[in-house]
Every structure is written in structure tokens, then in C-alpha cells.
Design a protein around this motif. Structure first.
Motif, short mmCIF file in Angstrom:
data_model
loop_
_atom_site.label_atom_id
_atom_site.label_comp_id
_atom_site.label_asym_id
_atom_site.label_seq_id
_atom_site.Cartn_x
_atom_site.Cartn_y
_atom_site.Cartn_z
N ASP A 1 -3.60 -7.16 -6.76
CA ASP A 1 -2.27 -7.14 -7.38
C ASP A 1 -2.05 -8.52 -8.00
O ASP A 1 -1.57 -9.45 -7.35
CB ASP A 1 -1.21 -6.83 -6.33
N LYS A 2 -2.45 -8.63 -9.25
CA LYS A 2 -2.44 -9.93 -9.93
C LYS A 2 -1.03 -10.50 -10.07
O LYS A 2 -0.82 -11.71 -9.91
CB LYS A 2 -3.10 -9.77 -11.31
N GLN A 3 -0.07 -9.66 -10.34
CA GLN A 3 1.32 -10.12 -10.48
C GLN A 3 1.80 -10.75 -9.18
O GLN A 3 2.40 -11.83 -9.18
CB GLN A 3 2.22 -8.95 -10.87
N LEU A 4 1.54 -10.09 -8.07
CA LEU A 4 1.95 -10.62 -6.77
C LEU A 4 1.25 -11.94 -6.47
O LEU A 4 1.88 -12.89 -5.98
CB LEU A 4 1.64 -9.58 -5.68
#
Length: 316
Positions: A295-298
Motif C-alpha cells: 500500500d504505497k499511499q499508506l
């Protein structure tokens, strides 16, 4: 829940970001920073660890110097990616704290044995020499460590050879000992960390914090981005080591699959390969949780928040 952790590292641009996330997130109790030769020589990476502590305002965490050479093989370093200092790009601040008088192996053993079993996580983000030596010197740490979350290996490809990732290739005998240990291991390898790129929008968000620390991080990522573009053709640099700490901050940051992982020690072309068997083809008991999707955004939200928190602390 606050997770206690020891980060064993070879700073290194991505190690620097891992230290910053660990120090700047309230879900992490950073118990120690230990260094190991890898991205550069032990003297250089230890100096880099102290410089990162200085710019991030980390003054109450012991830093100990560790192994300067692999267990049995000749040393390799990575100046093509990390530069001659191991942390090229920014001007490195002078250290503000003294090294702990203990060797890294002794500090790791002391902390694991002094604390309740199942409360200390080991997060190695460089070659696994220190961890393997600690297992040898005090085997009881294996049953007391909560989890080992290591950056290294891959289940599809290498980056130093077609089949071997740098950290594992640098000391494959140490890596094999760690994977074979009777403790929970999570392998955060290239298949997952190549998803953790510091794209232009991420760098812009960090720059917008407008602090000495954020400027330092931007300079790190700018240099790292240039070498990754030149050497490996990436449009943005993958910040591998960050993912290991992020897993302790929020387990939802990446998914894993259970597998057997063993390290190839004798192959002519495949030394250092992390042989990963998801499907029981080798009839070996699964010994590793293997990181898969990120989860790159997280990942970047928590990292940018940590930079902001530490920036306010240094300004106070």
C-alpha cells in the motif's frame, strides 16, 4: 500497540528513511540502532547513522558499531548506488552523540535478554552478519525475539546478480542462518520494495514541510534517484528499507504469503539467491512470511508524517 524494535542497518539512503520513520512514529519504540558493513565500509555507515541521528534530533537511542566484514566471504560495497560516503548527496551533519561502547552484537543480545520474551523486533536492513553472530553468541535470543523483519532477497530476481539481491549476496551464510532460525521471519524483498518508489509528488510533499530535516531527505532522494536512474533505469528510486519499519507501524502496509525460503550458497551463477517455495515443491516446512503487495499511499503518508513530527521536535 507500541512495537519495540532494534534496527540493524548500513546507512545508506533508504536506511536513513527507515531510521527517520522509526524515530518519528508513536507506534515504534526505537530501542537501538546497530550498524553493519554493507552499502559502504563499517566506519562510513556508522558515521552516517550518527549523522542521521543528528539531523533528526535522535539523542536518546544507543548506536553501536557492528561487523565490518562478512562471516566468510570477501566484502562487497555499493558505491555505484550510495556513493563513496554511503550517503552521498546532502552535507552530513556532525554527530551529536557518542557511540555505545558495546559491539552491535552485544547490544542486540543485551536488549533481547533484558526485556520480556516476545517484545523485541529485529529489523535488519543490511547484510545479516550481526544477527547471525548474535544467534551464535547467545542462541537463546532466537526464542525471545518477537519477529525478524528483514530487507533482502526476492522471489523472482536479483539486483546484484540476475538471481541475488545485494544484502543477501553480501553475506549469504549469515542470511541462511537467519532464515533457518526457529523464529518468525518476514522477508521484504525486491518484488515488494520496487513498488516503494519516491515519485516526484512524494518528494514535493516532503519538500513542502520546509525544515532542515525535510531538506536533508529531499537531497537524499535526489541523489538516490539519480543513481537508480543511471545504474538500474528506474524513473524514481525504490526506498527498500522503509518498508520493514512500516510493517511494524501498520501491518496493513503490505501483504505477505507463507513460503519456505533458503539461501543458495554454492551455485556457480546463483549464490545468494533466496530460493522461495510457496507451493511445497521442496517438501520443506514454511519458515518465512514473504512480502508481496504494498500500500504505497499508506507507506508514504506515515513516512511524511514522521518527517513532519521530527521536524517540529528539532525546531522546538
Amino acid at each position: 500497540m507500541v512495537e519495540r524494535m532494534i534496527i540493524d542497518c548500513d546507512p545508506g539512503h533508504d536506511d536513513a528513511l527507515a531510521i527517520i520513520l522509526a524515530a518519528g512514529n508513536p507506534n515504534i519504540d526505537l530501542m537501538a540502532i546497530t550498524t553493519v558493513a554493507g552499502n559502504q565500509t563499517i566506519e562510513k555507515v556508522t558515521r552516517n547513522a550518527l549523522s542521521v541521528c543528528a539531523i533528526a534530533g535522535i539523542t536518546d537511542v544507543p548506536v553501536a558499531q557492528g561487523a565490518g566484514v562478512p562471516l566468510v566471504r570477501p566484502q562487497i560495497v555499493a558505491p555505484d548506488i550510495h556513493g563513496e560516503s554511503g550517503l552521498d548527496g546532502p552535507v552530513l551533519p556532525e554527530p551529536q552523540i557518542e557511540l555505545d561502547p558495546r559491539r552491535a552484537v552485544d547490544l542486540i543480545i543485551d536488549l533481547v535478554m533484558e526485556n520480556e520474551p516476545g517484545t523485541i523486533n529485529l529489523v535488519p536492513t543490511g547484510p545479516l552478519t550481526n544477527v547471525a553472530l548474535a544467534m551464535k553468541v547467545e542462541p537463546r535470543i532466537v526464542e525471545r525475539v518477537k519477529r525478524v523483519i528483514l530487507m533482502g532477497g526476492s522471489y523472482t530476481r536479483g539486483n546484484s546478480t540476475p538471481s541475488a539481491e545485494f544484502n543477501i549476496l553480501a553475506d549469504p551464510e549469515a542470511a541462511q542462518a537467519v532464515f533457518a532460525g526457529a523464529w518468525p521471519v518476514t522477508m521484504v524483498g525486491l518484488d515488494q520494495t520496487h513498488q516503494a518508489t519516491a515519485d516526484a509528488d512524494i518528494v514535493a510533499r516532503i519538500a513542502a514541510i520546509d525544515s532542515p530535516l525535510s531538506e536533508f531527505v529531499v537531497e537524499i532522494l535526489t541523489f538516490f534517484g539519480t543513481t537508480y536512474k543511471d545504474v538500474q533505469g528506474f524513473d524514481a528510486p525504490p526506498v527498500h528499507d522503509l518498508c520493514c519499519v512500516a510493517k511494524l507501524v501498520n501491518p496493513a502496509v503490505f501483504a505477505t504469503r507463507d513460503a519456505f525460503v533458503g539461501v543458495e550458497l554454492t551455485g556457480r551463477w546463483t549464490t545468494g539467491m533466496t530460493v522461495t517455495d510457496f507451493d511445497n515443491l521442496l517438501d520443506q516446512e514454511h519458515n518465512t512470511q514473504v512480502a508481496t503487495t504494498l500500500d504505497k499511499q499508506l507507506l508514504w503518508d506515515m513516512t511524511i508524517n514522521a518527517i513532519s513530527v521530527l521536524s517540529k521536535g528539532s525546531a522546538a
